[in-house]
Structure formats: C-alpha cells, structure tokens
Design a protein around this motif. Structure first.
Motif, PDB file in Angstrom:
ATOM      1  N   TYR A  94       0.849  -1.182   0.000  1.00  0.00           N
ATOM      2  CA  TYR A  94       0.000   0.000   0.000  1.00  0.00           C
ATOM      3  C   TYR A  94       0.886   1.233   0.000  1.00  0.00           C
ATOM      4  CZ  TYR A  94      -3.716  -3.225   1.219  1.00  0.00           C
ATOM      5  OH  TYR A  94      -4.612  -4.261   1.215  1.00  0.00           O
ATOM      6  N   GLN A  95       0.537   2.196  -0.817  1.00  0.00           N
ATOM      7  CA  GLN A  95       1.250   3.469  -0.842  1.00  0.00           C
ATOM      8  C   GLN A  95       0.250   4.531  -0.418  1.00  0.00           C
ATOM      9  OE1 GLN A  95       2.762   3.283  -4.911  1.00  0.00           O
ATOM     10  NE2 GLN A  95       4.788   2.892  -4.077  1.00  0.00           N
ATOM     11  N   ASN A  96       0.521   5.134   0.727  1.00  0.00           N
ATOM     12  CA  ASN A  96      -0.414   6.074   1.324  1.00  0.00           C
ATOM     13  C   ASN A  96       0.227   7.452   1.473  1.00  0.00           C
ATOM     14  OD1 ASN A  96      -0.909   3.175   2.908  1.00  0.00           O
ATOM     15  ND2 ASN A  96      -2.709   4.132   2.019  1.00  0.00           N
ATOM     16  N   PRO A  97      -0.595   8.475   1.715  1.00  0.00           N
ATOM     17  CA  PRO A  97      -0.053   9.831   1.851  1.00  0.00           C
ATOM     18  C   PRO A  97       0.942   9.945   2.995  1.00  0.00           C
ATOM     19  CG  PRO A  97      -2.432   9.897   1.607  1.00  0.00           C
ATOM     20  CD  PRO A  97      -2.057   8.460   1.803  1.00  0.00           C
ATOM     21  N   LYS A  98       1.877  10.873   2.828  1.00  0.00           N
ATOM     22  CA  LYS A  98       2.853  11.192   3.858  1.00  0.00           C
ATOM     23  C   LYS A  98       2.286  12.291   4.754  1.00  0.00           C
ATOM     24  CE  LYS A  98       6.314   8.721   2.206  1.00  0.00           C
ATOM     25  NZ  LYS A  98       6.904   7.626   2.917  1.00  0.00           N
ATOM     26  N   MET A  99       2.636  12.238   6.026  1.00  0.00           N
ATOM     27  CA  MET A  99       2.212  13.248   6.990  1.00  0.00           C
ATOM     28  C   MET A  99       3.359  14.235   7.200  1.00  0.00           C
ATOM     29  SD  MET A  99      -0.826  12.201   7.907  1.00  0.00           S
ATOM     30  CE  MET A  99      -1.184  12.957   9.460  1.00  0.00           C
ATOM     31  N   ILE A 100       3.069  15.511   6.991  1.00  0.00           N
ATOM     32  CA  ILE A 100       4.008  16.586   7.285  1.00  0.00           C
ATOM     33  C   ILE A 100       3.459  17.283   8.529  1.00  0.00           C
ATOM     34  CG2 ILE A 100       5.118  18.700   6.451  1.00  0.00           C
ATOM     35  CD1 ILE A 100       5.678  16.201   4.698  1.00  0.00           C
ATOM     36  N   VAL A 101       4.267  17.375   9.577  1.00  0.00           N
ATOM     37  CA  VAL A 101       3.784  17.916  10.836  1.00  0.00           C
ATOM     38  C   VAL A 101       4.725  19.025  11.313  1.00  0.00           C
ATOM     39  CG1 VAL A 101       3.058  17.360  13.188  1.00  0.00           C
ATOM     40  CG2 VAL A 101       2.897  15.619  11.402  1.00  0.00           C
ATOM     41  N   GLY A 102       4.126  20.105  11.820  1.00  0.00           N
ATOM     42  CA  GLY A 102       4.935  21.213  12.302  1.00  0.00           C
ATOM     43  C   GLY A 102       4.197  22.071  13.300  1.00  0.00           C
ATOM     44  N   SER A 103       4.776  23.236  13.562  1.00  0.00           N
ATOM     45  CA  SER A 103       4.201  24.135  14.551  1.00  0.00           C
ATOM     46  C   SER A 103       4.180  25.565  14.035  1.00  0.00           C
ATOM     47  CB  SER A 103       4.997  24.070  15.859  1.00  0.00           C
ATOM     48  OG  SER A 103       6.284  24.632  15.691  1.00  0.00           O
ATOM     49  N   VAL A 104       3.374  26.383  14.715  1.00  0.00           N
ATOM     50  CA  VAL A 104       3.329  27.832  14.497  1.00  0.00           C
ATOM     51  C   VAL A 104       3.864  28.437  15.797  1.00  0.00           C
ATOM     52  CG1 VAL A 104       1.890  29.826  13.921  1.00  0.00           C
ATOM     53  CG2 VAL A 104       1.246  27.536  13.078  1.00  0.00           C
ATOM     54  N   PRO A 105       5.205  28.548  15.913  1.00  0.00           N
ATOM     55  CA  PRO A 105       5.796  29.038  17.168  1.00  0.00           C
ATOM     56  C   PRO A 105       5.680  30.557  17.279  1.00  0.00           C
ATOM     57  CG  PRO A 105       7.439  27.916  15.782  1.00  0.00           C
ATOM     58  CD  PRO A 105       6.220  28.142  14.968  1.00  0.00           C
ATOM     59  N   VAL A 106       5.094  31.019  18.359  1.00  0.00           N
ATOM     60  CA  VAL A 106       4.887  32.461  18.530  1.00  0.00           C
ATOM     61  C   VAL A 106       5.498  32.956  19.833  1.00  0.00           C
ATOM     62  CG1 VAL A 106       2.781  32.475  17.137  1.00  0.00           C
ATOM     63  CG2 VAL A 106       2.614  32.194  19.599  1.00  0.00           C
ATOM     64  N   TRP A 107       5.848  34.230  19.827  1.00  0.00           N
ATOM     65  CA  TRP A 107       6.340  34.932  21.005  1.00  0.00           C
ATOM     66  C   TRP A 107       5.475  36.162  21.147  1.00  0.00           C
ATOM     67  CZ3 TRP A 107       9.503  33.812  24.856  1.00  0.00           C
ATOM     68  CH2 TRP A 107      10.007  34.842  25.668  1.00  0.00           C
ATOM     69  N   ASP A 108       4.862  36.317  22.311  1.00  0.00           N
ATOM     70  CA  ASP A 108       3.983  37.458  22.557  1.00  0.00           C
ATOM     71  C   ASP A 108       4.590  38.277  23.683  1.00  0.00           C
ATOM     72  OD1 ASP A 108       1.939  39.265  22.928  1.00  0.00           O
ATOM     73  OD2 ASP A 108       0.352  37.754  22.961  1.00  0.00           O
ATOM     74  N   GLN A 109       5.148  39.416  23.322  1.00  0.00           N
ATOM     75  CA  GLN A 109       5.773  40.303  24.288  1.00  0.00           C
ATOM     76  C   GLN A 109       4.917  41.558  24.419  1.00  0.00           C
ATOM     77  OE1 GLN A 109       8.424  39.480  26.049  1.00  0.00           O
ATOM     78  NE2 GLN A 109       8.618  41.388  27.140  1.00  0.00           N
ATOM     79  N   ASN A 110       4.138  41.620  25.488  1.00  0.00           N
ATOM     80  CA  ASN A 110       3.269  42.780  25.739  1.00  0.00           C
ATOM     81  C   ASN A 110       2.357  43.101  24.552  1.00  0.00           C
ATOM     82  OD1 ASN A 110       4.467  43.136  28.281  1.00  0.00           O
ATOM     83  ND2 ASN A 110       6.148  44.297  27.378  1.00  0.00           N
ATOM     84  N   GLY A 111       1.760  42.072  23.984  1.00  0.00           N
ATOM     85  CA  GLY A 111       0.835  42.254  22.871  1.00  0.00           C
ATOM     86  C   GLY A 111       1.491  42.355  21.510  1.00  0.00           C
ATOM     87  N   GLN A 112       2.827  42.356  21.465  1.00  0.00           N
ATOM     88  CA  GLN A 112       3.557  42.376  20.190  1.00  0.00           C
ATOM     89  C   GLN A 112       3.862  40.932  19.799  1.00  0.00           C
ATOM     90  OE1 GLN A 112       4.090  45.180  18.400  1.00  0.00           O
ATOM     91  NE2 GLN A 112       2.916  46.200  20.007  1.00  0.00           N
ATOM     92  N   LEU A 113       3.052  40.385  18.906  1.00  0.00           N
ATOM     93  CA  LEU A 113       3.157  38.976  18.538  1.00  0.00           C
ATOM     94  C   LEU A 113       4.087  38.797  17.346  1.00  0.00           C
ATOM     95  CD1 LEU A 113       1.387  36.220  19.192  1.00  0.00           C
ATOM     96  CD2 LEU A 113       0.726  36.639  16.852  1.00  0.00           C
ATOM     97  N   GLU A 114       4.984  37.811  17.462  1.00  0.00           N
ATOM     98  CA  GLU A 114       5.874  37.460  16.359  1.00  0.00           C
ATOM     99  C   GLU A 114       5.855  35.954  16.163  1.00  0.00           C
ATOM    100  OE1 GLU A 114       9.334  40.734  16.055  1.00  0.00           O
ATOM    101  OE2 GLU A 114       9.556  39.331  17.736  1.00  0.00           O
ATOM    102  N   VAL A 115       6.063  35.536  14.904  1.00  0.00           N
ATOM    103  CA  VAL A 115       6.074  34.124  14.531  1.00  0.00           C
ATOM    104  C   VAL A 115       7.484  33.756  14.096  1.00  0.00           C
ATOM    105  CG1 VAL A 115       5.151  32.407  12.931  1.00  0.00           C
ATOM    106  CG2 VAL A 115       3.669  34.215  13.780  1.00  0.00           C
ATOM    107  N   LEU A 116       7.930  32.579  14.498  1.00  0.00           N
ATOM    108  CA  LEU A 116       9.253  32.087  14.136  1.00  0.00           C
ATOM    109  C   LEU A 116       9.180  31.347  12.802  1.00  0.00           C
ATOM    110  CD1 LEU A 116      12.199  31.730  15.232  1.00  0.00           C
ATOM    111  CD2 LEU A 116      11.446  29.497  16.055  1.00  0.00           C
ATOM    112  N   LEU A 117       9.993  31.775  11.840  1.00  0.00           N
ATOM    113  CA  LEU A 117      10.076  31.121  10.535  1.00  0.00           C
ATOM    114  C   LEU A 117      11.506  30.666  10.279  1.00  0.00           C
ATOM    115  CD1 LEU A 117       7.942  33.488   8.250  1.00  0.00           C
ATOM    116  CD2 LEU A 117       7.210  31.384   9.394  1.00  0.00           C
TER     117      LEU A 117
END
Length: 194
Positions: free
Chosen positions: A38-61
């Motif tokens: 059987y050949q089935n789909p691959k799973m790609i898994v990750g995160s949306v890492p964020v830093w919230d400093q006094n309401g200033q939100l940033e995302v790590l890329l």
C-alpha cells in the motif's frame, strides 16, 4: 500511484500492479509472497511558534537550506516518523529545524495536498524563550511580525494558508473569540522558484 515499484520489499521478487481481491484500486502485489504494498499519503507535521511580548506577537520562521524551495521561508515542519505521535513530530521538527523549545498547543490546521500525496498538520505553539538557532535544514531562523512576514518568499501554499488563518484568528481573538481548527484542501500547484 505515488511511485513506481519493481520489487517486493519483503522477498525481492518482482511485483505487479493489480487490484487485490476485496480492494477497489490498483496496488503493487507480489505473486511470490502475496504481500500487498500500500502506498499512502505522507504526513508533514509542524508548529506555528509564537512569542507574545506585551501584545507584540511574532512568529518564528525558518529559511530552507534544502530542496524543494531552497532559500524560501517556512514554518518548522517535516515528515512524521514511525513510532511517534503527531504532537511528538511537531516538537521534534521545531527543535531540529529551529533549535526552538516550545510549549505545544492545540492542532490548528489540517491541509490536504492530494496532488503530492501529503497531509500537512500544524499545531499552535508558544516559544518558551528566544534561544533558537538554525538546524541543519535551515539557513536562517528569524522572528516576524504580521506586517513583516515575507509573503512572496514563503516556501509552500500550506505555509501561506496556515499563516493567513492564524492572523485572521488573531483578529477574532481581539474581539473576544478564540483560535479555531481549520481544514483546507490545497489544489493549486506550488509556484516555480524565481
């Protein structure tokens, strides 16, 4: 079929493409040992890492150091391994690609990418600190505010969609809402490198 197969991985005899009894689609079948591959789909898994400093939100890329899409920005993510949960895969990939330690939140997006036989899953995540560094698959790791996301240099449509949904949910949170769980089918092909 996802890939051409010539020989059985169980006994090394040639395989044939046929519809096994009780099935409804062609599979690679070994006539010697009766193994159905059987050949089935691959799973790609990750995160949306964020830093919230006094309401200033940033995302790590991460800027990719590998193909496909070398030099383009992505969220930390990769192929799920056997014997791990999706949450464990998200944590591992975030450490491997960004050297970042996160507190994993809820599953945020499930994106079907049928044309390349993949399912992409992204978890919300909070950075524990700002001690991060590029892993072997990343050229650079950097924090971005919504206004500074390199939208034209994102590696994959699933990354763009996840970030769009994340920032759209942020608008709802400011109005007293919460993050949702989003599913989406990505049907457009990936743009060619510049």
């Amino acid at each position: 079929m996802t890939s051409l197969m010539k020989y059985c991985s169980e006994c090394a005899h040639p395989v044939e493409l046929s519809v096994p009894a009780g099935d409804n689609r062609p599979r690679y079948v070994c006539a010697h040992c009766d193994t159905i591959h059987y050949q089935n789909p691959k799973m790609i898994v990750g995160s949306v890492p964020v830093w919230d400093q006094n309401g200033q939100l940033e995302v790590l890329l991460c800027k990719r150091a590998i193909e496909p899409r070398y030099g383009y920005w992505t969220l930390p993510a990769g192929f799920m391994e056997n014997n791990e949960t999706t949450a464990e895969a998200a944590l591992r990939e975030t450490v491997e690609e960004a050297g970042a330690h996160i507190e994993l939140g809820t599953l945020f997006t499930l994106l079907n990418v049928a044309q390349v036989h993949q399912v992409h899953l992204f978890y919300l995540a909070r950075l524990r600190d700002l001690d991060f560094a590029p892993g072997i698959e990343s050229l650079e790791v950097k924090m971005f505010s919504e206004a500074n996301i390199p939208w034209d240099d994102l590696a994959f449509p699933t990354i763009r969609k996840t970030l769009e949904l994340f920032f759209a949910d942020r608008v709802q949170i400011r109005k007293g809402g919460s993050y949702g769980f989003h599913t989406h089918d990505v049907s457009r092909p990936m743009a060619r490198p510049k």
